[in-house]
Design a protein around this motif. Structure first.
Motif, PDB file in Angstrom:
ATOM      1  N   PHE A  17     -12.288  -2.058   5.108  1.00  0.00           N
ATOM      2  CA  PHE A  17     -12.472  -0.620   4.976  1.00  0.00           C
ATOM      3  C   PHE A  17     -13.785  -0.208   5.630  1.00  0.00           C
ATOM      4  O   PHE A  17     -14.733  -0.974   5.685  1.00  0.00           O
ATOM      5  N   GLY A  18     -13.839   1.026   6.106  1.00  0.00           N
ATOM      6  CA  GLY A  18     -15.049   1.518   6.747  1.00  0.00           C
ATOM      7  C   GLY A  18     -16.199   1.677   5.769  1.00  0.00           C
ATOM      8  O   GLY A  18     -17.353   1.415   6.111  1.00  0.00           O
ATOM      9  N   ASN A  19     -15.876   2.105   4.552  1.00  0.00           N
ATOM     10  CA  ASN A  19     -16.918   2.257   3.542  1.00  0.00           C
ATOM     11  C   ASN A  19     -16.290   2.158   2.148  1.00  0.00           C
ATOM     12  O   ASN A  19     -15.081   2.061   1.997  1.00  0.00           O
ATOM     13  N   PHE A  20     -17.134   2.186   1.152  1.00  0.00           N
ATOM     14  CA  PHE A  20     -16.666   2.023  -0.225  1.00  0.00           C
ATOM     15  C   PHE A  20     -15.802   3.195  -0.658  1.00  0.00           C
ATOM     16  O   PHE A  20     -14.821   3.017  -1.381  1.00  0.00           O
ATOM     17  N   TRP A  21     -16.110   4.408  -0.205  1.00  0.00           N
ATOM     18  CA  TRP A  21     -15.344   5.595  -0.598  1.00  0.00           C
ATOM     19  C   TRP A  21     -13.892   5.467  -0.164  1.00  0.00           C
ATOM     20  O   TRP A  21     -12.978   5.705  -0.958  1.00  0.00           O
ATOM     21  N   SER A  22     -13.661   5.074   1.086  1.00  0.00           N
ATOM     22  CA  SER A  22     -12.287   4.960   1.573  1.00  0.00           C
ATOM     23  C   SER A  22     -11.539   3.832   0.857  1.00  0.00           C
ATOM     24  O   SER A  22     -10.343   3.956   0.584  1.00  0.00           O
ATOM     25  N   ALA A  23     -12.232   2.758   0.545  1.00  0.00           N
ATOM     26  CA  ALA A  23     -11.595   1.656  -0.182  1.00  0.00           C
ATOM     27  C   ALA A  23     -11.182   2.099  -1.581  1.00  0.00           C
ATOM     28  O   ALA A  23     -10.064   1.802  -2.029  1.00  0.00           O
ATOM     29  N   SER A  24     -12.051   2.819  -2.261  1.00  0.00           N
ATOM     30  CA  SER A  24     -11.732   3.240  -3.626  1.00  0.00           C
ATOM     31  C   SER A  24     -10.586   4.245  -3.650  1.00  0.00           C
ATOM     32  O   SER A  24      -9.727   4.193  -4.530  1.00  0.00           O
ATOM     33  N   LYS A  25     -10.546   5.150  -2.670  1.00  0.00           N
ATOM     34  CA  LYS A  25      -9.456   6.133  -2.617  1.00  0.00           C
ATOM     35  C   LYS A  25      -8.126   5.476  -2.277  1.00  0.00           C
ATOM     36  O   LYS A  25      -7.091   5.845  -2.820  1.00  0.00           O
ATOM     37  N   THR A  26      -8.141   4.495  -1.387  1.00  0.00           N
ATOM     38  CA  THR A  26      -6.911   3.789  -1.037  1.00  0.00           C
ATOM     39  C   THR A  26      -6.366   3.007  -2.224  1.00  0.00           C
ATOM     40  O   THR A  26      -5.162   3.065  -2.530  1.00  0.00           O
ATOM     41  N   ILE A  27      -7.221   2.304  -2.917  1.00  0.00           N
ATOM     42  CA  ILE A  27      -6.785   1.521  -4.077  1.00  0.00           C
ATOM     43  C   ILE A  27      -6.302   2.438  -5.199  1.00  0.00           C
ATOM     44  O   ILE A  27      -5.305   2.150  -5.868  1.00  0.00           O
ATOM     45  N   ALA A  28      -6.976   3.570  -5.390  1.00  0.00           N
ATOM     46  CA  ALA A  28      -6.527   4.524  -6.407  1.00  0.00           C
ATOM     47  C   ALA A  28      -5.139   5.064  -6.066  1.00  0.00           C
ATOM     48  O   ALA A  28      -4.305   5.246  -6.962  1.00  0.00           O
ATOM     49  N   GLY A  29      -4.880   5.312  -4.789  1.00  0.00           N
ATOM     50  CA  GLY A  29      -3.556   5.785  -4.373  1.00  0.00           C
ATOM     51  C   GLY A  29      -2.471   4.760  -4.626  1.00  0.00           C
ATOM     52  O   GLY A  29      -1.376   5.094  -5.083  1.00  0.00           O
ATOM     53  N   ILE A  30      -2.770   3.502  -4.349  1.00  0.00           N
ATOM     54  CA  ILE A  30      -1.804   2.434  -4.602  1.00  0.00           C
ATOM     55  C   ILE A  30      -1.520   2.329  -6.094  1.00  0.00           C
ATOM     56  O   ILE A  30      -0.371   2.167  -6.513  1.00  0.00           O
ATOM     57  N   GLU A  31      -2.556   2.458  -6.914  1.00  0.00           N
ATOM     58  CA  GLU A  31      -2.384   2.371  -8.365  1.00  0.00           C
ATOM     59  C   GLU A  31      -1.545   3.532  -8.901  1.00  0.00           C
ATOM     60  O   GLU A  31      -0.690   3.334  -9.765  1.00  0.00           O
ATOM     61  N   ILE A  32      -1.765   4.742  -8.406  1.00  0.00           N
ATOM     62  CA  ILE A  32      -1.008   5.887  -8.922  1.00  0.00           C
ATOM     63  C   ILE A  32       0.457   5.805  -8.516  1.00  0.00           C
ATOM     64  O   ILE A  32       1.345   6.156  -9.293  1.00  0.00           O
ATOM     65  N   VAL A  33       0.744   5.299  -7.320  1.00  0.00           N
ATOM     66  CA  VAL A  33       2.137   5.109  -6.916  1.00  0.00           C
ATOM     67  C   VAL A  33       2.809   4.085  -7.819  1.00  0.00           C
ATOM     68  O   VAL A  33       3.958   4.269  -8.238  1.00  0.00           O
ATOM     69  N   ASP A  34       2.111   3.022  -8.151  1.00  0.00           N
ATOM     70  CA  ASP A  34       2.655   2.014  -9.056  1.00  0.00           C
ATOM     71  C   ASP A  34       2.916   2.614 -10.433  1.00  0.00           C
ATOM     72  O   ASP A  34       3.945   2.334 -11.055  1.00  0.00           O
ATOM     73  N   MET A  35       2.003   3.465 -10.909  1.00  0.00           N
ATOM     74  CA  MET A  35       2.196   4.111 -12.214  1.00  0.00           C
ATOM     75  C   MET A  35       3.391   5.059 -12.188  1.00  0.00           C
ATOM     76  O   MET A  35       4.123   5.173 -13.183  1.00  0.00           O
ATOM     77  N   ILE A  36       3.607   5.749 -11.074  1.00  0.00           N
ATOM     78  CA  ILE A  36       4.757   6.649 -10.954  1.00  0.00           C
ATOM     79  C   ILE A  36       6.047   5.855 -11.049  1.00  0.00           C
ATOM     80  O   ILE A  36       6.974   6.226 -11.772  1.00  0.00           O
ATOM     81  N   TYR A  37       6.128   4.745 -10.331  1.00  0.00           N
ATOM     82  CA  TYR A  37       7.351   3.942 -10.353  1.00  0.00           C
ATOM     83  C   TYR A  37       7.603   3.288 -11.703  1.00  0.00           C
ATOM     84  O   TYR A  37       8.738   3.003 -12.047  1.00  0.00           O
ATOM     85  N   ARG A  38       6.567   3.058 -12.477  1.00  0.00           N
ATOM     86  CA  ARG A  38       6.736   2.447 -13.801  1.00  0.00           C
ATOM     87  C   ARG A  38       6.904   3.501 -14.903  1.00  0.00           C
ATOM     88  O   ARG A  38       6.857   3.179 -16.084  1.00  0.00           O
TER      89      ARG A  38
END
Length: 57
Positions: free
Chosen positions: A17-38
């Motif tokens: 990742f380019g910086n910590f902000w982009s990494a945290s937003k990407t991981i948060a997006g992956i987590e919310i998609v997983d929560m939606i499917y569950r």
């Protein structure tokens, strides 16, 4: 649905990742998609698309 199917496959190796902000937003997006499917987010009985639309508003 497993985590592997939610993360798109990259044809080349990712350098990181380019910086910590982009990494945290990407991981948060992956987590919310997983929560939606569950069915952990949104009203029971609604489709995944309806739950995502409700979060986007």
């Amino acid at each position: 649905m497993s985590q592997v199917t939610l993360i798109p496959l990259c044809p080349r190796r990712v350098k990181g990742f380019g910086n910590f902000w982009s990494a945290s937003k990407t991981i948060a997006g992956i987590e919310i998609v997983d929560m939606i499917y569950r069915d952990q987010v949104g009203s029971p009985g609604s489709t995944a698309a309806e739950r995502f639309a409700a979060l986007a508003v």
